[in-house]
Design a protein around this motif. Sequence first.
Motif, short mmCIF file in Angstrom:
data_model
loop_
_atom_site.label_atom_id
_atom_site.label_comp_id
_atom_site.label_asym_id
_atom_site.label_seq_id
_atom_site.Cartn_x
_atom_site.Cartn_y
_atom_site.Cartn_z
N GLY A 145 15.38 31.65 33.73
CA GLY A 145 15.83 30.75 34.64
C GLY A 145 15.23 29.22 33.88
O GLY A 145 16.28 28.27 34.08
N ALA A 146 14.61 29.27 33.33
CA ALA A 146 14.06 27.75 32.82
C ALA A 146 14.82 27.49 31.43
O ALA A 146 15.38 26.63 31.25
CB ALA A 146 12.35 27.96 32.46
N ILE A 147 14.93 28.57 30.71
CA ILE A 147 15.79 28.54 29.51
C ILE A 147 17.44 28.22 29.95
O ILE A 147 18.06 27.24 29.47
CB ILE A 147 16.03 29.76 28.74
CG1 ILE A 147 14.76 30.05 28.17
CG2 ILE A 147 16.81 29.41 27.48
CD1 ILE A 147 14.40 31.55 27.40
N ALA A 148 17.97 28.75 31.13
CA ALA A 148 19.37 28.34 31.74
C ALA A 148 19.46 26.87 31.95
O ALA A 148 20.29 26.12 31.75
CB ALA A 148 19.43 29.42 32.55
N ASP A 149 18.28 26.67 32.46
CA ASP A 149 18.09 25.13 33.14
C ASP A 149 18.20 24.16 31.82
O ASP A 149 18.96 23.19 31.64
CB ASP A 149 16.86 25.01 33.61
CG ASP A 149 17.06 23.68 34.61
OD1 ASP A 149 18.09 23.22 35.24
OD2 ASP A 149 16.00 22.86 34.39
N ALA A 150 17.43 24.62 30.68
CA ALA A 150 17.46 23.79 29.58
C ALA A 150 18.80 23.55 28.95
O ALA A 150 19.29 22.57 28.32
CB ALA A 150 16.21 24.37 28.60
N VAL A 151 19.36 25.01 28.86
CA VAL A 151 20.91 24.70 28.33
C VAL A 151 22.05 23.81 29.00
O VAL A 151 22.61 23.14 28.58
CB VAL A 151 21.53 26.22 28.38
CG1 VAL A 151 22.83 26.28 28.06
CG2 VAL A 151 20.80 27.42 27.48
N LYS B 25 18.18 27.41 16.47
CA LYS B 25 17.80 25.80 16.43
C LYS B 25 17.50 25.34 17.73
O LYS B 25 16.74 24.59 18.17
CB LYS B 25 18.90 24.98 15.93
CG LYS B 25 19.04 24.82 14.45
CD LYS B 25 20.26 24.07 13.85
CE LYS B 25 20.06 22.77 13.99
NZ LYS B 25 21.40 21.94 13.64
N PHE B 26 18.38 25.84 18.73
CA PHE B 26 18.32 25.63 20.43
C PHE B 26 16.86 25.82 20.55
O PHE B 26 15.88 25.07 21.19
CB PHE B 26 19.14 25.96 20.98
CG PHE B 26 18.88 26.07 22.60
CD1 PHE B 26 18.55 27.17 23.33
CD2 PHE B 26 18.86 24.93 23.21
CE1 PHE B 26 18.21 27.30 24.87
CE2 PHE B 26 18.61 24.79 24.66
CZ PHE B 26 18.17 26.10 25.17
N LEU B 27 16.47 27.10 20.34
CA LEU B 27 15.26 27.91 20.77
C LEU B 27 13.79 27.02 20.16
O LEU B 27 12.84 26.77 20.79
CB LEU B 27 15.03 29.25 20.58
CG LEU B 27 15.97 30.12 21.59
CD1 LEU B 27 15.93 31.59 21.10
CD2 LEU B 27 15.46 29.97 23.07
#
Lengths: 147, 143
Positions: free
Chosen positions: B66-72, B129-131
């Motif tokens: 959920g947190a990663i999706a938010d970051a995207v 790169k994103f991660l």
Amino acid sequence: MVEWSDAEHSAISEVWGKLHIDEIGPQALGRLLIVYPWTQRYFGSFGDLSSAAAILGNPKVSSHGKVVLGALDKAVKNLENIKATYSNLSQLHCDKLNVDPDNFRLLADCLTIVVGIKLGASFSPQVQCTWQKLMAVVAAALSSRYF
Amino acid sequence: MSLTVQDISVVKAFWAKIASRSDDIGAEAFGRMLTVYPQTKTYFSHWADLSPGSASVKKHAKVIMGAIADAVAKIEDLPAALSQLSELHASKLRVDPANFKILAHNIIVTVAMLFPADFTPEVHVSLDKFLQNLAWCLAERYR
């Protein structure tokens, strides 16, 4: 001395049996050069590495990928003795090519991903664990001349 | 290694493609991390069941994804997007930032396995790169 359980031996055999060196080698090396472009520094004579398409279509990359996997085949067939098996290769990489050993870890990660793509669901967490142990042992053997 | 316009577009497109399987991906990646890198279990010693398919693992994996999706969604300003989470990880959780790389690797292995045709080298480099940027922002408040 690295110890391999019977389960690890058989997991590695099983994975290796499903891979085609000629397919996996070029894919892994290609990904290394694309995902970690600073690794291109070691391949100045390979010609056009200017884009992902160029790298994936480059015959020298493909041919060298096969060489690298051929060497990994030796490790797979000599699990009990990888350090000795790789003694000359370590000398080559450390003394002659002067490869930063962190690159072995990067290539290992690319190999893991390519193998995962190829094997899909059969690349279970336990198999991944054993595979990454093999990668770590190979990387350590290749770096051994530095120490 | 900051994100280019291309990286942003590639990551958004790929994440949209995999979003429907987010729960599976999270559980699989997190479970793999605990199996392949057992030292990561130390952060979850308060859980009764640390096995890959367990309820705790699945639940926590959902939180992370959920947190990663938010970051995207907020990819254009990751430092701001991750500021609170960074504070949490720095002051309360105190997870060694080296572990962010480990989890990232397992997320990548998982999406590669589940989306073999879509996880091209071009997607691979942008996601990596994103991660990495995400990890950097997460560690921002550490010192």
